[in-house]
Design an enzyme around this catalytic site. Structure first.
Site, PDB file in Angstrom:
ATOM      1  N   LYS A   1     -11.957 -43.831  77.220  1.00  0.00           N
ATOM      2  CA  LYS A   1     -12.507 -43.982  75.854  1.00  0.00           C
ATOM      3  C   LYS A   1     -12.012 -45.289  75.264  1.00  0.00           C
ATOM      4  CE  LYS A   1     -11.881 -41.749  71.291  1.00  0.00           C
ATOM      5  NZ  LYS A   1     -10.776 -42.464  70.642  1.00  0.00           N
ATOM      6  N   ASP A   2     -12.938 -46.086  74.733  1.00  0.00           N
ATOM      7  CA  ASP A   2     -12.519 -47.336  74.099  1.00  0.00           C
ATOM      8  C   ASP A   2     -13.298 -47.571  72.813  1.00  0.00           C
ATOM      9  OD1 ASP A   2     -15.023 -48.388  74.715  1.00  0.00           O
ATOM     10  OD2 ASP A   2     -14.202 -50.279  75.478  1.00  0.00           O
ATOM     11  N   MET A   3     -13.223 -48.812  72.293  1.00  0.00           N
ATOM     12  CA  MET A   3     -13.897 -49.109  71.030  1.00  0.00           C
ATOM     13  C   MET A   3     -14.854 -50.300  71.157  1.00  0.00           C
ATOM     14  SD  MET A   3     -10.645 -48.449  68.448  1.00  0.00           S
ATOM     15  CE  MET A   3     -11.552 -48.733  66.946  1.00  0.00           C
ATOM     16  N   GLU A   4     -15.151 -50.735  72.381  1.00  0.00           N
ATOM     17  CA  GLU A   4     -15.994 -51.926  72.543  1.00  0.00           C
ATOM     18  C   GLU A   4     -17.018 -51.892  73.685  1.00  0.00           C
ATOM     19  OE1 GLU A   4     -12.496 -52.489  72.412  1.00  0.00           O
ATOM     20  OE2 GLU A   4     -12.422 -53.110  70.313  1.00  0.00           O
TER      21      GLU A   4
ATOM     22  N   GLU B   1      -3.487 -57.911  74.032  1.00  0.00           N
ATOM     23  CA  GLU B   1      -3.998 -57.587  75.365  1.00  0.00           C
ATOM     24  C   GLU B   1      -4.296 -58.865  76.140  1.00  0.00           C
ATOM     25  OE1 GLU B   1      -6.553 -53.538  74.230  1.00  0.00           O
ATOM     26  OE2 GLU B   1      -7.482 -55.492  74.034  1.00  0.00           O
TER      27      GLU B   1
ATOM     28  N   ASP C   1      -3.115 -44.165  76.653  1.00  0.00           N
ATOM     29  CA  ASP C   1      -2.868 -42.841  76.063  1.00  0.00           C
ATOM     30  C   ASP C   1      -3.834 -41.834  76.664  1.00  0.00           C
ATOM     31  OD1 ASP C   1      -4.430 -44.756  74.010  1.00  0.00           O
ATOM     32  OD2 ASP C   1      -5.369 -42.779  74.033  1.00  0.00           O
TER      33      ASP C   1
ATOM     34  N   THR D   1      -7.497 -52.106  76.800  1.00  0.00           N
ATOM     35  CA  THR D   1      -6.851 -50.808  76.921  1.00  0.00           C
ATOM     36  C   THR D   1      -7.849 -49.702  76.582  1.00  0.00           C
ATOM     37  OG1 THR D   1      -6.105 -50.946  74.635  1.00  0.00           O
ATOM     38  CG2 THR D   1      -4.586 -51.741  76.342  1.00  0.00           C
TER      39      THR D   1
END
Ligand code: ADE
Length: 275
Positions: A207-210, A38, A233, A118
């Protein structure tokens, strides 16, 4: 832009808004990006240079620095997994919060931290693959602690709409024609039915992870947080997340390389409002 700046400045002063007191020129910007793929096009585009001793030597994190207009930009990435020796990117909340904390400790003069990356997007909120979102707020969807006092801590909701830039996330999105919404964070790329309930309760658009972890570290330093997310997505769509994510990762990273300089131009040239 000039008109908006004058308008917003006057508006802020005339209303005596409590959260806006003065406009600061932006000099130092940190851009936190979890994955190398990224970050790479943006680092190249700005010709940023690796700073060898930026992070403690026992961490896997990387920092790249250079000028952009009047600003100094520092991109931090979470590096590769050396602990389990898989060599993949250290995605997720733990490395993100730690890298952000260490970077803000190293650069206490940071005016604003941008978390770019992302995300999954929710069709029900109008998200489409390739869309860029400016994050108005963050919350976790996988920190379930069913003891009343702990519930709000677990959700960890933070409003990130006001000091994201000199005006608001709303004005930034309007000017750059990006979408707006809440980012829900969890430590999984996929989701469970339980996650679904919490993401809906969080009113999430992406929605992310961080993001929620990074915003938490920013809060400890009282540093403005701006979330900028590109959709790879559709969370409430029909394709398996991992397939859609991998298929669109390269295009989304290239789209970030366009979006990030636009956001930097916007905030570096005009200023940021601190509480
Ligand atoms: N990053 C890109 N897509 C994601 C998703 N669906 N969930 C979490 N992080 C993501």
């Amino acid at each position: 832009t000039a008109f908006l700046f004058v308008f917003v400045t006057l508006f802020a002063h005339n209303t005596g808004a409590t959260t806006i007191s003065k406009t600061m020129p932006v000099k130092n910007v940190i851009v936190a990006i979890a994955m190398e793929a990224e970050a790479a096009p943006f680092i190249q585009h700005l010709q940023l240079k690796l700073v060898a001793d930026f992070f403690p030597s026992n961490t896997p994190f990387q920092a790249y620095q250079g000028p952009h207009g009047d600003c100094t930009v520092t991109v931090i990435t979470n590096g590769k997994d050396t602990v389990h020796e898989t060599g993949v990117d250290n995605v997720g909340t733990v490395p993100a919060a730690l890298a952000t904390f260490l970077a803000l400790q190293k650069l206490p003069e940071t005016d604003i931290l941008i978390n770019a990356g992302t995300c999954g997007g929710f069709r029900r909120k109008g998200a489409e693959v390739g869309n860029v979102f400016v994050v108005t707020g963050v919350a976790h969807h996988d920190r379930r602690i069913p003891i009343p006092d702990f519930v709000p801590y677990g959700i960890g909701k933070l409003d990130t709409s006001r000091h994201g830039d000199f005006t608001t996330a709303e004005v930034l999105a309007l000017e750059l024609e990006y979408k707006l919404g809440v980012c829900t964070t969890g430590n999984s790329l996929d989701k469970t039915e339980e996650d679904d309930k919490h993401m809906l309760a969080n009113d999430a658009a992406v929605k992310d992870m961080e993001a929620a972890a990074i915003a938490w570290s920013c809060k400890l330093f009282d540093t403005p947080f701006l979330g900028l997310k590109v959709v790879t997505d559709i969370v409430d769509g029909e394709h398996p997340t991992q397939d859609e994510f991998l298929a669109n990762l390269l295009a989304a990273s290239q789209s970030l390389q366009v979006a990030l300089p636009r956001v930097l131009d916007h905030i570096c040239h005009v200023g940021v409002v601190k509480d």
